[in-house]
Design a protein around this motif. Structure first.
Motif, PDB file in Angstrom:
ATOM      1  N   GLY A  78      15.680   3.030   5.510  1.00  0.00           N
ATOM      2  CA  GLY A  78      15.588   3.670   6.820  1.00  0.00           C
ATOM      3  C   GLY A  78      14.374   3.158   7.573  1.00  0.00           C
ATOM      4  O   GLY A  78      14.506   2.580   8.651  1.00  0.00           O
ATOM      5  N   VAL A  79      13.216   3.329   6.999  1.00  0.00           N
ATOM      6  CA  VAL A  79      12.006   2.796   7.612  1.00  0.00           C
ATOM      7  C   VAL A  79      12.047   1.270   7.597  1.00  0.00           C
ATOM      8  O   VAL A  79      11.574   0.610   8.528  1.00  0.00           O
ATOM      9  CB  VAL A  79      10.747   3.304   6.871  1.00  0.00           C
ATOM     10  N   HIS A  80      12.645   0.715   6.539  1.00  0.00           N
ATOM     11  CA  HIS A  80      12.711  -0.737   6.403  1.00  0.00           C
ATOM     12  C   HIS A  80      13.442  -1.363   7.583  1.00  0.00           C
ATOM     13  O   HIS A  80      13.029  -2.388   8.124  1.00  0.00           O
ATOM     14  CB  HIS A  80      13.404  -1.100   5.088  1.00  0.00           C
ATOM     15  N   GLN A  81      14.550  -0.749   7.984  1.00  0.00           N
ATOM     16  CA  GLN A  81      15.333  -1.293   9.095  1.00  0.00           C
ATOM     17  C   GLN A  81      14.505  -1.304  10.384  1.00  0.00           C
ATOM     18  O   GLN A  81      14.565  -2.264  11.168  1.00  0.00           O
ATOM     19  CB  GLN A  81      16.619  -0.477   9.302  1.00  0.00           C
ATOM     20  N   VAL A  82      13.750  -0.244  10.614  1.00  0.00           N
ATOM     21  CA  VAL A  82      12.924  -0.179  11.811  1.00  0.00           C
ATOM     22  C   VAL A  82      11.845  -1.255  11.768  1.00  0.00           C
ATOM     23  O   VAL A  82      11.603  -1.972  12.741  1.00  0.00           O
ATOM     24  CB  VAL A  82      12.282   1.222  11.945  1.00  0.00           C
ATOM     25  N   MET A  83      11.188  -1.406  10.626  1.00  0.00           N
ATOM     26  CA  MET A  83      10.142  -2.406  10.498  1.00  0.00           C
ATOM     27  C   MET A  83      10.705  -3.811  10.656  1.00  0.00           C
ATOM     28  O   MET A  83      10.060  -4.695  11.209  1.00  0.00           O
ATOM     29  CB  MET A  83       9.436  -2.264   9.146  1.00  0.00           C
TER      30      MET A  83
ATOM     31  N   ILE B 107       0.851  -1.175   0.000  1.00  0.00           N
ATOM     32  CA  ILE B 107       0.000   0.000   0.000  1.00  0.00           C
ATOM     33  C   ILE B 107       0.888   1.227   0.000  1.00  0.00           C
ATOM     34  O   ILE B 107       1.960   1.243   0.621  1.00  0.00           O
ATOM     35  CB  ILE B 107      -0.945  -0.004   1.226  1.00  0.00           C
ATOM     36  N   THR B 108       0.484   2.242  -0.741  1.00  0.00           N
ATOM     37  CA  THR B 108       1.250   3.473  -0.843  1.00  0.00           C
ATOM     38  C   THR B 108       0.673   4.516   0.098  1.00  0.00           C
ATOM     39  O   THR B 108      -0.540   4.775   0.088  1.00  0.00           O
ATOM     40  CB  THR B 108       1.230   4.014  -2.278  1.00  0.00           C
ATOM     41  N   SER B 109       1.524   5.065   0.932  1.00  0.00           N
ATOM     42  CA  SER B 109       1.102   6.100   1.870  1.00  0.00           C
ATOM     43  C   SER B 109       2.182   7.173   1.934  1.00  0.00           C
ATOM     44  O   SER B 109       3.375   6.858   2.085  1.00  0.00           O
ATOM     45  CB  SER B 109       0.876   5.490   3.257  1.00  0.00           C
ATOM     46  N   LEU B 110       1.772   8.412   1.777  1.00  0.00           N
ATOM     47  CA  LEU B 110       2.716   9.532   1.801  1.00  0.00           C
ATOM     48  C   LEU B 110       3.854   9.310   0.807  1.00  0.00           C
ATOM     49  O   LEU B 110       5.029   9.546   1.097  1.00  0.00           O
ATOM     50  CB  LEU B 110       3.278   9.732   3.216  1.00  0.00           C
ATOM     51  N   ALA B 111       3.482   8.810  -0.378  1.00  0.00           N
ATOM     52  CA  ALA B 111       4.424   8.570  -1.473  1.00  0.00           C
ATOM     53  C   ALA B 111       5.452   7.496  -1.138  1.00  0.00           C
ATOM     54  O   ALA B 111       6.490   7.397  -1.793  1.00  0.00           O
ATOM     55  CB  ALA B 111       5.138   9.864  -1.868  1.00  0.00           C
ATOM     56  N   MET B 112       5.169   6.656  -0.127  1.00  0.00           N
ATOM     57  CA  MET B 112       6.059   5.558   0.235  1.00  0.00           C
ATOM     58  C   MET B 112       5.295   4.241   0.183  1.00  0.00           C
ATOM     59  O   MET B 112       4.105   4.191   0.501  1.00  0.00           O
ATOM     60  CB  MET B 112       6.648   5.772   1.632  1.00  0.00           C
ATOM     61  N   ASN B 113       5.992   3.174  -0.221  1.00  0.00           N
ATOM     62  CA  ASN B 113       5.373   1.863  -0.347  1.00  0.00           C
ATOM     63  C   ASN B 113       5.683   0.999   0.877  1.00  0.00           C
ATOM     64  O   ASN B 113       6.837   0.912   1.323  1.00  0.00           O
ATOM     65  CB  ASN B 113       5.883   1.149  -1.600  1.00  0.00           C
ATOM     66  N   PHE B 114       4.654   0.359   1.411  1.00  0.00           N
ATOM     67  CA  PHE B 114       4.790  -0.541   2.547  1.00  0.00           C
ATOM     68  C   PHE B 114       4.046  -1.839   2.227  1.00  0.00           C
ATOM     69  O   PHE B 114       2.984  -1.812   1.611  1.00  0.00           O
ATOM     70  CB  PHE B 114       4.198   0.069   3.816  1.00  0.00           C
ATOM     71  N   GLY B 115       4.599  -2.982   2.673  1.00  0.00           N
ATOM     72  CA  GLY B 115       3.891  -4.229   2.448  1.00  0.00           C
ATOM     73  C   GLY B 115       4.771  -5.445   2.650  1.00  0.00           C
ATOM     74  O   GLY B 115       5.818  -5.389   3.317  1.00  0.00           O
TER      75      GLY B 115
END
Length: 526
Positions: free
Chosen positions: A414-419, A372-380
């Motif tokens: 960056g976010v990936h490492q936290v997740m 899903i795309t949120s704030l121009a970033m992809n998560f999933g």
């Protein structure tokens, strides 16, 4: 919060498809590619002028004859079987009811989208009336049975296999993993299973029926042939015209709720006509306004979600592709001479066609992803892979699935490492701990002619405080709407189901006439 939209999207799509002729194909593809690991038997010679495809004059409901064992009056017996199944299916799918004691247990459970994340914490929750087993397992047992127009589930003390048709037994159990202690249960092996007795048909008959359904999927099988996939032309119109003639009530519902950009493509080849059942359809958003929560979901989520699922053979060729891509619902299989056929990334034939009903063993792979795309970033998540083994004999049919890889997180750098710190260990244990996530579905015929269905899954589930915190935040957002969402899902599904049943009732004379048609054919052959 993102788990729920993906589940809702797939449920909306599959409820719609499951009540149409296109519908059975999804289940076919879930079992088709087992043939890849066992050489198929030669396909029988085509019996129609359409090179293995069913004639336009045959009712689209003809494949249900395969639900009854061969013998005299097979079509009439199949109608009686299907009648019982439809009556049961309506209660089970659209009118579930929980007894008071079971409702109290459900009230203590987290919303269904976060249950797996919080199982280790649930194990020690005293408010849940666990039944304690000698090996430390905490379990909840449930029974189910028809109750007038509903299907009633009640809490019971012990597991007991059903002894009458349409009865159900279910179990939810949590057992501490080896590294847990009585005072610190940090990981559990979760089991969710059920058993159902039916007096209709088993999985084997369903496979045979779905194999016959394949021959129904074609347009006009006439030139000018398609040169590339995806063009809406006379092949698509011929298929839709037949759908409207044979299933006018359901076709009207599809016209109301969906827009078809493409349905199928037809190509010529030396081995016979090839049909690429290549669906590209979109939900007509305004049509969903009668279901406000579904409407709100599509309005908000459609622009942001991409989810894909492929079924592949060991050579990397496709048996099925399914996707939801920014509002486009896509579904692709290939049929040659009425038989399922593997295809490559260019949507060209990539192997021998398969007579599904003749396969007795094999395996296939499933690979899925979603983001899903949120704030121009992809998560999933990506690389959600399973291997499935299939076995069938005269009395039983079984599917055994196991996760074959650790799912990969999708997130910006960056976010990936936290997740990964938050969820990485949970996913790794889910895929590899205690044998990894695995599930089984089977049916077997009992001596009295009824069928026993059983299924369930087991997985090791680690306790993750951070994931639990995130789950609680998501629960607070989702809980208010969960019951309402489920009610709307069921209402939408029953609306399509009613249309399908209306078409089936209209087709009864044509189905029953198949008995005399086959008798006439036997006399002519003599």
């Amino acid at each position: 919060q993102t788990i729920r939209p993906r589940l809702l999207r797939f449920r909306l799509f599959r409820i719609a498809i499951a009540t149409s002729s296109a519908a059975i194909i999804i289940m076919i593809c879930a079992i088709a590619s087992y043939a890849a690991s066992s050489p198929p038997k030669p396909a029988s010679a085509p019996t129609t002028a359409n090179s293995g495809f069913a004639t336009d004059s045959r009712t689209l409901f003809a494949p249900i004859v395969c639900l009854a064992p061969p013998g005299p009056a097979r079509a009439s017996r199949a109608i009686a079987i299907f009648d019982r199944q439809l009556a049961f299916q309506r209660k089970l799918s659209f009118h579930p009811k929980l007894g008071p004691s079971l409702q109290k247990v459900v009230d203590q459970m987290p919303p269904r989208q976060s249950t797996m994340i919080r199982t280790a914490a649930l194990y020690s929750k005293p408010e849940i009336p666990w039944h304690h087993q000698p090996d430390g397992t905490h379990q909840i047992c449930v029974s189910g049975q028809p109750d007038d127009a509903d299907y009633l589930y009640t809490l019971v003390q012990n597991w007991r296999s059903p002894e009458e048709p349409s009865r159900f037994a279910g179990l939810f159990g949590l057992k501490p993993s080896g590294d847990s202690t009585p005072g610190n249960v940090s990981s559990v092996t979760g089991t969710l299973g059920g058993e159902l007795m039916m007096d209709t048909y088993g999985l084997g008959a369903l496979v045979d029926t779905m194999a016959d359904v394949l021959s129904e999927f074609h347009g006009d099988l006439k030139p000018p042939w398609d040169s590339v996939p995806g063009n809406f032309n006379h092949h698509d119109r011929a298929a839709l015209d037949r759908f409207h003639r044979n299933m006018p009530h359901l076709a009207a519902k599809f016209d109301h709720y969906f827009k078809f950009n493409n349905l199928l493509d037809e190509f010529n080849s030396p081995a016979g006509p090839i049909v690429l059942f290549n669906v590209d359809m979109e939900v007509r958003l305004d049509a969903l306004k009668k279901y406000p929560l579904l409407y709100d979901f599509y309005r908000k989520v459609v622009p942001a979600v991409v989810a894909k699922s492929d079924i592949l053979d060991p050579h990397g060729n496709y048996w099925m592709r399914e996707a939801f891509d920014h509002g486009h619902i896509r579904f692709t299989i290939m049929i040659r001479n009425g038989l399922l056929t593997p295809f490559n990334a260019a949507m060209q034939p990539a192997g021998d066609s398969v007579a599904l009903g003749e396969i007795t063993r094999g395996s296939y792979r499933t690979l899925a992803s979603g983001q899903i795309t949120s704030l121009a970033m992809n998560f999933g998540l990506a690389n959600i892979g399973f291997t499935t083994d299939y076995r069938r004999d005269a009395d039983a049919c079984t599917f055994v699935n196991r996760m074959n890889a650790v799912p990969q997180l999708v997130a910006p750098p960056g976010v990936h490492q936290v997740m990964d710190l938050v969820a990485g260990d949970f996913l790794r244990v889910l895929a590899t701990g205690d044998g990894g996530l695995n599930s089984k579905l089977s049916s077997r015929m009992l001596p009295n002619g009824t069928y026993d269905f059983s299924g369930g899954f087991t997985a090791q589930l680690n306790y993750s405080p951070t994931l639990e915190l995130l789950a609680r935040i998501g629960d607070a957002i989702a809980k208010e709407h969960n019951d309402k969402v489920r009610a709307e899902e069921r209402a939408f599904g029953e609306e399509l189901f009613d249309a399908f049943v209306a078409d089936y009732n209209d087709a009864r004379p044509a189905i029953a006439a198949l008995d005399s048609d086959k008798n006439n054919l036997r006399e002519k052959s003599k």
